[in-house]
Design a protein around this motif. Structure first.
Motif, PDB file in Angstrom:
ATOM      1  N   ASP A  52      38.181   1.165 -32.677  1.00 20.07           N
ATOM      2  CA  ASP A  52      38.114   0.636 -34.218  1.00 20.07           C
ATOM      3  C   ASP A  52      39.374   0.307 -34.759  1.00 20.07           C
ATOM      4  O   ASP A  52      39.900   0.284 -35.886  1.00 20.07           O
ATOM      5  CB  ASP A  52      37.116   1.551 -35.166  1.00 20.07           C
ATOM      6  CG  ASP A  52      35.884   1.370 -34.967  1.00 20.07           C
ATOM      7  OD1 ASP A  52      35.219   0.162 -34.392  1.00 20.07           O
ATOM      8  OD2 ASP A  52      34.811   2.399 -35.303  1.00 20.07           O
ATOM      9  N   GLY A  53      40.462   0.653 -33.876  1.00 13.65           N
ATOM     10  CA  GLY A  53      41.877   0.244 -34.475  1.00 13.65           C
ATOM     11  C   GLY A  53      42.797   1.675 -34.202  1.00 13.65           C
ATOM     12  O   GLY A  53      42.064   2.866 -33.402  1.00 13.65           O
ATOM     13  N   LYS A  54      43.841   1.578 -34.611  1.00 13.50           N
ATOM     14  CA  LYS A  54      44.756   2.898 -34.402  1.00 13.50           C
ATOM     15  C   LYS A  54      44.114   4.166 -35.287  1.00 13.50           C
ATOM     16  O   LYS A  54      44.090   4.076 -36.597  1.00 13.50           O
ATOM     17  CB  LYS A  54      46.263   2.599 -34.539  1.00 13.50           C
ATOM     18  CG  LYS A  54      46.792   1.684 -33.545  1.00 13.50           C
ATOM     19  CD  LYS A  54      48.170   1.427 -33.868  1.00 13.50           C
ATOM     20  CE  LYS A  54      48.846   0.431 -32.859  1.00 13.50           C
ATOM     21  NZ  LYS A  54      50.066   0.096 -33.210  1.00 13.50           N
ATOM     22  N   LEU A  55      44.258   5.319 -34.725  1.00 13.10           N
ATOM     23  CA  LEU A  55      43.870   6.624 -35.298  1.00 13.10           C
ATOM     24  C   LEU A  55      45.033   7.401 -35.367  1.00 13.10           C
ATOM     25  O   LEU A  55      45.640   7.924 -34.536  1.00 13.10           O
ATOM     26  CB  LEU A  55      42.563   7.161 -34.788  1.00 13.10           C
ATOM     27  CG  LEU A  55      42.346   8.434 -35.372  1.00 13.10           C
ATOM     28  CD1 LEU A  55      41.931   8.501 -37.201  1.00 13.10           C
ATOM     29  CD2 LEU A  55      41.128   9.069 -34.742  1.00 13.10           C
ATOM     30  N   GLN A  56      45.579   7.889 -36.535  1.00 12.80           N
ATOM     31  CA  GLN A  56      46.792   8.718 -36.669  1.00 12.80           C
ATOM     32  C   GLN A  56      46.121  10.182 -36.964  1.00 12.80           C
ATOM     33  O   GLN A  56      45.734  10.247 -38.285  1.00 12.80           O
ATOM     34  CB  GLN A  56      47.760   8.357 -37.684  1.00 12.80           C
ATOM     35  CG  GLN A  56      48.751   9.022 -37.902  1.00 12.80           C
ATOM     36  CD  GLN A  56      49.753   8.440 -39.014  1.00 12.80           C
ATOM     37  OE1 GLN A  56      49.371   8.193 -40.061  1.00 12.80           O
ATOM     38  NE2 GLN A  56      51.121   8.367 -38.620  1.00 12.80           N
TER      39      GLN A  56
END
Length: 93
Positions: free
Chosen positions: A42-46
């Motif tokens: 679902d995208g980049k997770l920081q």
């Protein structure tokens, strides 16, 4: 030969802000004791905090186990600066 496209489910479980289990992990972009940056389905997770470390990682299954004190979890938009680039490069565009 056809490439098989698999729909990877993304799930995040955070237990008492000390341990996390993440599925749908495609890659670990960067990590240190203050920040872990994951590429998920679902995208980049920081993930930011203190004493962070990756306890386990299985990219074939798309699973990661994390530990440490978690202060924040943020999904980065496509318009966010790329974390992989050095800070100096991002400052002087």
């Amino acid at each position: 030969m056809e490439e098989k496209v698999v729909n990877i489910s993304h799930k995040l479980i955070l237990d008492n802000r000390k341990e996390a289990s993440v599925t749908g992990v495609k890659d670990v972009i960067s990590f240190d004791e203050k920040e872990i940056l994951l590429q998920t389905a679902d995208g980049k997770l920081q993930i930011r905090g203190s004493g962070l470390h990756v306890k386990g990682l299985n990219l074939e299954k798309g699973e990661a186990a994390l530990a440490g004190h978690v202060d924040s979890l943020v999904y980065l938009s496509k318009d966010s600066p790329r974390k992989e680039e050095p800070l100096f490069t991002r400052l002087f565009r």
